[in-house]
Design an enzyme around this catalytic site. Structure first.
Site, short mmCIF file in Angstrom:
data_model
loop_
_atom_site.label_atom_id
_atom_site.label_comp_id
_atom_site.label_asym_id
_atom_site.label_seq_id
_atom_site.Cartn_x
_atom_site.Cartn_y
_atom_site.Cartn_z
N HIS A 100 0.84 -1.29 0.00
CA HIS A 100 -0.04 -0.09 0.01
C HIS A 100 1.04 1.18 -0.02
CE1 HIS A 100 -3.82 2.39 1.63
NE2 HIS A 100 -3.08 2.85 0.80
N PHE B 235 -2.17 5.50 -8.72
CA PHE B 235 -1.99 4.94 -7.50
C PHE B 235 -0.63 5.47 -7.12
CE2 PHE B 235 -1.46 0.98 -4.70
CZ PHE B 235 -1.57 1.66 -3.51
N HIS C 220 -0.12 9.42 -6.45
CA HIS C 220 -0.65 9.64 -5.06
C HIS C 220 0.35 9.41 -3.91
CE1 HIS C 220 -3.42 10.02 -1.60
NE2 HIS C 220 -3.14 8.82 -1.27
N GLU C 221 1.01 8.03 -4.01
CA GLU C 221 1.87 7.61 -2.70
C GLU C 221 2.67 8.54 -2.92
OE1 GLU C 221 1.32 5.38 -0.47
OE2 GLU C 221 -0.75 5.47 -1.27
N HIS D 268 3.22 11.04 0.27
CA HIS D 268 4.30 10.35 1.40
C HIS D 268 5.64 10.76 0.78
CE1 HIS D 268 0.67 8.77 3.47
NE2 HIS D 268 0.46 8.21 2.14
#
Length: 228
Positions: free
Chosen positions: A63, A113, A116-117, A121
């Site tokens: 994730h 995805f 976004h990560e 982050h």
């Protein structure tokens, strides 16, 4: 003789000394490395969509690798000028499609995805990991942990069976040497199921450590490990 500088000029000269630098603002204490079970992601009322590259393997997927502070808070979106750039990680894409797949709807190749990560982050870890090193570190941690095999070695199988929270934690502790954080979600029948497992990693992104703080996640007394 030189004229003495006014108090205002002196203040302006000294002021930058006391302003935090951008790198200091991005300091963090550890990473959460989070693995997700696809069977639990899909077995909900929301369901899931397989990636455009095909159904993922029946294995835990990444994730994210998330910078965190010891008090449980975390930085996010630290550098809006540092955009996800696939050209910097071309050699990792095939591995990411296998080990870091997206199950969100509608189907996609994973780019959204991963973007976004990185932007939420990864940009908060740029002082120690550039974009390539960030994704490479996450892939290396997944391989190092081999979580599904660890659970199987502890007699815990993804076959729809139910297990106690302690049995799951003890199997992971025995197999990895680290106490995990466990997050559950709920299937369509209302059963608590094994959803995500949190590990803590030092600020280099390579060494597993005991968590300074575990995420506050609740699970039922009986946890299902659904098939995928």
């Amino acid at each position: 003789m030189m004229k003495s500088q006014s108090p205002l000029v002196l203040v302006l000269l000294l002021l930058p000394t006391f302003l935090p630098t951008s790198s200091a603002a991005r300091d963090f204490d550890f990473f959460y490395f989070v693995l997700q079970w696809p069977g639990s992601y899909c077995d909900t009322r929301r369901s899931c969509c397989y990636p455009s590259t095909g159904k993922p393997a029946a294995d835990f997927g990444i994730h994210g690798l998330w910078p965190n502070y010891n008090d449980g808070s975390y930085p996010s979106n630290c550098d809006p000028d540092s955009a996800y750039d696939e050209s910097k990680i071309e050699d990792l894409i095939s591995s990411m499609q296998v080990h870091w797949p997206t199950l969100a709807c509608p189907s996609s190749d994973g780019t959204h995805f991963w973007t976004h990560e990185w932007e939420k982050h990864g940009t908060c870890a740029e002082s120690v990991l550039d974009q390539h090193a960030y994704f490479q570190s996450a892939l290396g941690l997944k391989k190092q942990l081999n979580l599904l095999q660890v659970l199987r070695d502890g007699g815990i199988e993804p076959d729809g069976g139910f297990y106690s929270l302690n049995a799951i934690k003890n199997a992971i502790k025995k197999g990895t040497g680290i106490n995990p954080g466990i997050e559950c979600n709920v299937d369509e029948s209302g059963n608590s199921q094994l959803y995500q497992v949190y590990f803590c990693v030092d600020t280099s992104g390579t060494e597993l450590i005991e968590c300074p703080v575990h995420p506050r996640r609740r699970c039922g007394s009986r946890i299902e490990f659904p098939a995928f």
